[in-house]
Design a protein around this motif. Structure first.
Motif, PDB file in Angstrom:
ATOM      1  N   ASN A   1       0.902  -1.172  -0.066  1.00 35.43           N
ATOM      2  CA  ASN A   1      -0.045   0.049   0.236  1.00 35.43           C
ATOM      3  C   ASN A   1       0.831   1.293  -0.094  1.00 35.43           C
ATOM      4  OD1 ASN A   1      -2.584  -1.024  -0.143  1.00 35.43           O
ATOM      5  ND2 ASN A   1      -2.876  -1.125   2.080  1.00 35.43           N
ATOM      6  N   ILE A   2       0.437   2.114  -0.925  1.00 33.54           N
ATOM      7  CA  ILE A   2       1.184   3.592  -0.798  1.00 33.54           C
ATOM      8  C   ILE A   2       0.450   4.792  -0.757  1.00 33.54           C
ATOM      9  CG2 ILE A   2       2.913   4.820  -2.227  1.00 33.54           C
ATOM     10  CD1 ILE A   2       3.644   2.694  -3.863  1.00 33.54           C
ATOM     11  N   ALA A   3       0.815   5.482   0.223  1.00 35.38           N
ATOM     12  CA  ALA A   3      -0.343   6.668   0.604  1.00 35.38           C
ATOM     13  C   ALA A   3       0.008   7.834  -0.110  1.00 35.38           C
ATOM     14  CB  ALA A   3      -0.236   7.075   1.961  1.00 35.38           C
ATOM     15  N   ALA A   4      -0.922   8.575  -0.674  1.00 34.64           N
ATOM     16  CA  ALA A   4      -0.668   9.616  -1.311  1.00 34.64           C
ATOM     17  C   ALA A   4      -0.770  10.835  -0.252  1.00 34.64           C
ATOM     18  CB  ALA A   4      -2.032  10.093  -2.307  1.00 34.64           C
ATOM     19  N   THR A   5       0.162  11.374   0.251  1.00 39.66           N
ATOM     20  CA  THR A   5       0.350  12.241   1.565  1.00 39.66           C
ATOM     21  C   THR A   5      -0.018  13.560   1.439  1.00 39.66           C
ATOM     22  OG1 THR A   5       2.726  12.467   1.219  1.00 39.66           O
ATOM     23  CG2 THR A   5       2.095  10.318   2.453  1.00 39.66           C
ATOM     24  N   SER A   6      -0.412  14.139   2.455  1.00 40.74           N
ATOM     25  CA  SER A   6      -0.793  15.640   2.325  1.00 40.74           C
ATOM     26  C   SER A   6       0.388  16.287   2.073  1.00 40.74           C
ATOM     27  CB  SER A   6      -1.650  15.887   3.673  1.00 40.74           C
ATOM     28  OG  SER A   6      -1.631  15.271   4.625  1.00 40.74           O
ATOM     29  N   ALA A   7       1.519  16.191   2.657  1.00 46.07           N
ATOM     30  CA  ALA A   7       2.857  17.017   2.110  1.00 46.07           C
ATOM     31  C   ALA A   7       2.844  17.281   0.559  1.00 46.07           C
ATOM     32  CB  ALA A   7       4.054  16.347   2.568  1.00 46.07           C
ATOM     33  N   LEU A   8       2.358  16.374  -0.126  1.00 50.20           N
ATOM     34  CA  LEU A   8       2.377  16.280  -1.570  1.00 50.20           C
ATOM     35  C   LEU A   8       1.313  17.539  -2.032  1.00 50.20           C
ATOM     36  CD1 LEU A   8       2.198  12.476  -2.423  1.00 50.20           C
ATOM     37  CD2 LEU A   8       3.812  14.297  -3.055  1.00 50.20           C
ATOM     38  N   GLN A   9       0.369  17.606  -1.333  1.00 52.60           N
ATOM     39  CA  GLN A   9      -0.550  18.796  -1.400  1.00 52.60           C
ATOM     40  C   GLN A   9      -0.228  20.053  -1.125  1.00 52.60           C
ATOM     41  OE1 GLN A   9      -4.820  17.394  -0.430  1.00 52.60           O
ATOM     42  NE2 GLN A   9      -5.349  19.851  -0.663  1.00 52.60           N
ATOM     43  N   ALA A  10       0.492  20.088  -0.125  1.00 50.62           N
ATOM     44  CA  ALA A  10       1.333  21.283   0.421  1.00 50.62           C
ATOM     45  C   ALA A  10       1.980  22.068  -0.639  1.00 50.62           C
ATOM     46  CB  ALA A  10       1.984  20.897   1.524  1.00 50.62           C
ATOM     47  N   ILE A  11       2.801  21.205  -1.480  1.00 53.91           N
ATOM     48  CA  ILE A  11       3.553  21.943  -2.427  1.00 53.91           C
ATOM     49  C   ILE A  11       2.992  21.751  -3.760  1.00 53.91           C
ATOM     50  CG2 ILE A  11       5.765  21.453  -1.343  1.00 53.91           C
ATOM     51  CD1 ILE A  11       6.208  19.156  -3.345  1.00 53.91           C
ATOM     52  N   ASP A  12       1.792  21.438  -4.110  1.00 51.05           N
ATOM     53  CA  ASP A  12       1.251  21.112  -5.250  1.00 51.05           C
ATOM     54  C   ASP A  12      -0.469  20.883  -5.054  1.00 51.05           C
ATOM     55  OD1 ASP A  12      -0.336  20.428  -7.606  1.00 51.05           O
ATOM     56  OD2 ASP A  12       1.394  19.353  -8.424  1.00 51.05           O
ATOM     57  N   PRO A  13      -1.316  21.803  -5.360  1.00 49.61           N
ATOM     58  CA  PRO A  13      -2.578  21.757  -5.304  1.00 49.61           C
ATOM     59  C   PRO A  13      -3.362  20.476  -5.427  1.00 49.61           C
ATOM     60  CG  PRO A  13      -2.278  23.873  -6.310  1.00 49.61           C
ATOM     61  CD  PRO A  13      -1.022  23.189  -6.087  1.00 49.61           C
ATOM     62  N   MET A  14      -2.794  20.128  -6.481  1.00 53.53           N
ATOM     63  CA  MET A  14      -3.112  18.774  -7.127  1.00 53.53           C
ATOM     64  C   MET A  14      -2.381  17.363  -6.670  1.00 53.53           C
ATOM     65  SD  MET A  14      -5.977  19.337  -8.666  1.00 53.53           S
ATOM     66  CE  MET A  14      -6.579  17.882 -10.033  1.00 53.53           C
ATOM     67  N   GLY A  15      -1.317  17.631  -5.744  1.00 51.96           N
ATOM     68  CA  GLY A  15      -0.379  16.553  -5.501  1.00 51.96           C
ATOM     69  C   GLY A  15      -0.894  15.269  -4.986  1.00 51.96           C
ATOM     70  N   ARG A  16      -1.814  15.271  -4.296  1.00 49.24           N
ATOM     71  CA  ARG A  16      -2.380  14.018  -4.117  1.00 49.24           C
ATOM     72  C   ARG A  16      -2.930  13.207  -4.767  1.00 49.24           C
ATOM     73  NH1 ARG A  16      -5.105  13.857   2.176  1.00 49.24           N
ATOM     74  NH2 ARG A  16      -5.992  15.930   1.784  1.00 49.24           N
ATOM     75  N   GLU A  17      -3.880  13.849  -5.890  1.00 50.76           N
ATOM     76  CA  GLU A  17      -4.375  13.223  -6.908  1.00 50.76           C
ATOM     77  C   GLU A  17      -3.479  12.867  -7.957  1.00 50.76           C
ATOM     78  OE1 GLU A  17      -5.342  15.867  -5.557  1.00 50.76           O
ATOM     79  OE2 GLU A  17      -7.535  16.738  -6.461  1.00 50.76           O
ATOM     80  N   ARG A  18      -2.456  13.517  -7.968  1.00 48.65           N
ATOM     81  CA  ARG A  18      -1.369  13.173  -9.069  1.00 48.65           C
ATOM     82  C   ARG A  18      -0.638  11.680  -8.421  1.00 48.65           C
ATOM     83  NH1 ARG A  18       2.310  17.822 -10.611  1.00 48.65           N
ATOM     84  NH2 ARG A  18       2.845  16.494 -12.572  1.00 48.65           N
ATOM     85  N   ALA A  19      -0.662  11.742  -7.180  1.00 52.59           N
ATOM     86  CA  ALA A  19       0.245  10.585  -6.453  1.00 52.59           C
ATOM     87  C   ALA A  19      -0.650   9.448  -6.717  1.00 52.59           C
ATOM     88  CB  ALA A  19       0.657  10.740  -5.095  1.00 52.59           C
ATOM     89  N   LEU A  20      -1.870   9.400  -6.699  1.00 55.25           N
ATOM     90  CA  LEU A  20      -2.650   8.367  -7.167  1.00 55.25           C
ATOM     91  C   LEU A  20      -2.599   7.904  -8.494  1.00 55.25           C
ATOM     92  CD1 LEU A  20      -6.098   9.488  -5.499  1.00 55.25           C
ATOM     93  CD2 LEU A  20      -4.721   7.891  -4.566  1.00 55.25           C
ATOM     94  N   ASP A  21      -2.252   8.645  -9.282  1.00 56.74           N
ATOM     95  CA  ASP A  21      -2.071   8.337 -10.678  1.00 56.74           C
ATOM     96  C   ASP A  21      -0.711   7.888 -10.956  1.00 56.74           C
ATOM     97  OD1 ASP A  21      -3.663   8.567 -12.898  1.00 56.74           O
ATOM     98  OD2 ASP A  21      -2.443  10.441 -13.735  1.00 56.74           O
ATOM     99  N   PHE A  22       0.175   8.153  -9.945  1.00 55.79           N
ATOM    100  CA  PHE A  22       1.586   7.648 -10.263  1.00 55.79           C
ATOM    101  C   PHE A  22       1.688   6.046  -9.275  1.00 55.79           C
ATOM    102  CE2 PHE A  22       4.766  10.431 -12.114  1.00 55.79           C
ATOM    103  CZ  PHE A  22       3.780  11.821 -12.383  1.00 55.79           C
ATOM    104  N   GLY A  23       0.577   5.897  -8.931  1.00 52.57           N
ATOM    105  CA  GLY A  23       0.590   4.457  -8.375  1.00 52.57           C
ATOM    106  C   GLY A  23       0.414   4.491  -6.771  1.00 52.57           C
ATOM    107  N   ALA A  24      -0.087   5.376  -6.255  1.00 49.71           N
ATOM    108  CA  ALA A  24      -0.449   5.529  -4.769  1.00 49.71           C
ATOM    109  C   ALA A  24      -2.032   4.709  -4.726  1.00 49.71           C
ATOM    110  CB  ALA A  24      -0.468   6.813  -4.023  1.00 49.71           C
TER     111      ALA A  24
END
Ligand code: 5AD
Length: 336
Positions: free
Chosen positions: A253-276
Motif C-alpha cells: 500500500n502506498i499513501a498519497a500524503t498531504s505533504a504532496l498537496q502542500a507543494i502542489d494543489p493537485m499533489g495527492r490526486e497526482r500521486a494516485l495517478d503515479f501508483g498510490a
C-alpha cells in the motif's frame, strides 16, 4: 531495472508503468484511513519537525478519550474502514496506557453490521520499546507507521539529535514486523544534501526490510525549526519516488500524503495517478489542527472532517477510481 535507473526514467513513462503495475498487483481501488492527530506533545527534537520539543511557540494539546472516540466513530459512520492514530513521541507509562485504553475502546465500539471487525487501527506514535508495541498490538492495533526518514547514516545524523539512532529505528521496524504488525515506513524527499542515489538506496531498504506500506512526501521547511532555510523537495521527484516504489514493490500500500498537496494543489490526486492507493483524510478536530503543523502550509488546517470528506470524494471522482468503503484495505503484501 535497478531502482536508480527507475528514478532516472522519464516521468511520464514511469507513471504509466507504475499505474499498470498497481492495477495488476493491487487493483485501482482507493482506501481511506481517517487521520487523527491526537497529541502534539513530543519528547524528541528532530531538526525538520514543527512539533519538536524545543519549539516553544506552539500550543501543546492532547485530546481526551471522548474526543478521540467521537472522531473514530465518525470515521466508522463515514465508511472509512480504518483509522490512523498519530501523535508526537512519548513513551511514559501514562501515554502507553492511554493509547492501550483508547485502542481497546475503539475496537469495541466501532463494531457494526458494516464493520463486523470494527475499524482497522494504525498507530503512528514513534519509537517505543518492544513491550509497548506488543501491548498496543494486543489491544487491537494491527498496523504501525514509523518512517526511517532517510537511510543515509550521515544525513540521518544531520537531521536528528544524537539521541536518535538509525540503528534503533531499524530495530523498531524489525520488532514491529516480528510482533505481527503490518509495517509502514517512508522517507522525506528533497532533504538538504540528499541525492537521487540516496533515494534509490532508500527504496532498496524498503525491499530489504520487506515492509507492507509506504508513506513519503517532500521535505517542507517549518519556520520554527533549525532547518527553516532549507528548500522544499520537488513535486516531480516525489511523484517519481511513488512510481519507483510501486514498480519495485508491486503489491504494497502506498499513501498519497498531504505533504504532496502542500507543494502542489493537485499533489495527492497526482500521486494516485503515479501508483498510490491510500488516502488519509484528516479527521482531527478543527480547533487543534493548526497546532499539529509538522511543516508550513499544511493543507486543510481550517477545515472540518466533513469538509475534507466531501472535498476528497470530489477529487477522487475526478480520477475515476472507486473507493473501498467499509473495508480495511490491508496491504496485499502482508502475510497473515
Ligand atoms: N516536512 C515534511 N515532512 C515532515 N515530517 C515531519 N516534519 C516534516 C517536514 N518539515 C514527516 C516525517 C514524519 C511524519 C509524521 O511527518 O517524515 O515521520
Amino acid at each position: 531495472m535497478n531502482t536508480l535507473d527507475l528514478l532516472r526514467t522519464d516521468t511520464e513513462k514511469l507513471r504509466k508503468k507504475a499505474y499498470a503495475v498497481m492495477k495488476e498487483a493491487v487493483g485501482e481501488k482507493i482506501y481511506y484511513r481517517g487521520l487523527l492527530e491526537f497529541s502534539n506533545i513530543c519528547a524528541r527534537d528532530c531538526s525538520y519537525c514543527g512539533i519538536r520539543k524545543s519549539n516553544k511557540s506552539i500550543t501543546r494539546f492532547r485530546l481526551g478519550k471522548e474526543e478521540i472516540m467521537n472522531a473514530a466513530l465518525w470515521c466508522a459512520g463515514e465508511g472509512y474502514g480504518s483509522l490512523v492514530l498519530q501523535s508526537g513521541e512519548r513513551s511514559d507509562r501514562h501515554f502507553v496506557r492511554f493509547v492501550d485504553d483508547v485502542v481497546r475502546a475503539i475496537k469495541k465500539e466501532s463494531v457494526s453490521e458494516e464493520l463486523p471487525r470494527g475499524l482497522g487501527i494504525t498507530l503512528s506514535c514513534g519509537e517505543q520499546s518492544r513491550e509497548t508495541y506488543q501491548t498496543w498490538f494486543n489491544a487491537g492495533a494491527h498496523r504501525y507507521l514509523l518512517r526511517i526518514e532517510t537511510t543515509d547514516p550521515v544525513l540521518f545524523s544531520k537531521i536528528h539529535p544524537a539521541s536518535i539512532s538509525l540503528q534503533r529505528r531499524k530495530a523498531c521496524l524489525v520488532d514491529l514486523k516480528d510482533i505481527g504488525y503490518q509495517v509502514g515506513t517512508g522517507v522525506m524527499i528533497g532533504l538538504p544534501g540528499q541525492s537521487v542515489e540516496d533515494l534509490a538506496r532508500d527504496i532498496d531498504f524498503f525491499r530489504e526490510y520487506d515492509v507492507d506500506m509506504i508513506g513519503m512526501g517532500p521535505y517542507i521547511p517549518h519556520r520554527d525549526t533549525p532547518m527553516r532555510d532549507s528548500k522544499a523537495g520537488s513535486i516531480e521527484l516525489s511523484l517519481k519516488m511513488v512510481s519507483a516504489v510501486r514498480i519495485s514493490m508491486r503489491n504494497i500500500n502506498i499513501a498519497a500524503t498531504s505533504a504532496l498537496q502542500a507543494i502542489d494543489p493537485m499533489g495527492r490526486e497526482r500521486a494516485l495517478d503515479f501508483g498510490a492507493n491510500i488516502i488519509m483524510p484528516l479527521v482531527t478536530p478543527t480547533r487543534v489542527r493548526k497546532h499539529y503543523r509538522l511543516y508550513d502550509g499544511k493543507p486543510c488546517a481550517n477545515e472540518q472532517a466533513a469538509d475534507c470528506s466531501l472535498c476528497l470524494s470530489k477529487r477522487i471522482k475526478g480520477t475515476g477510481r472507486e473507493i473501498g468503503f467499509n473495508e480495511w484495505g490491508d496491504s496485499k503484501h502482508w502475510r497473515y
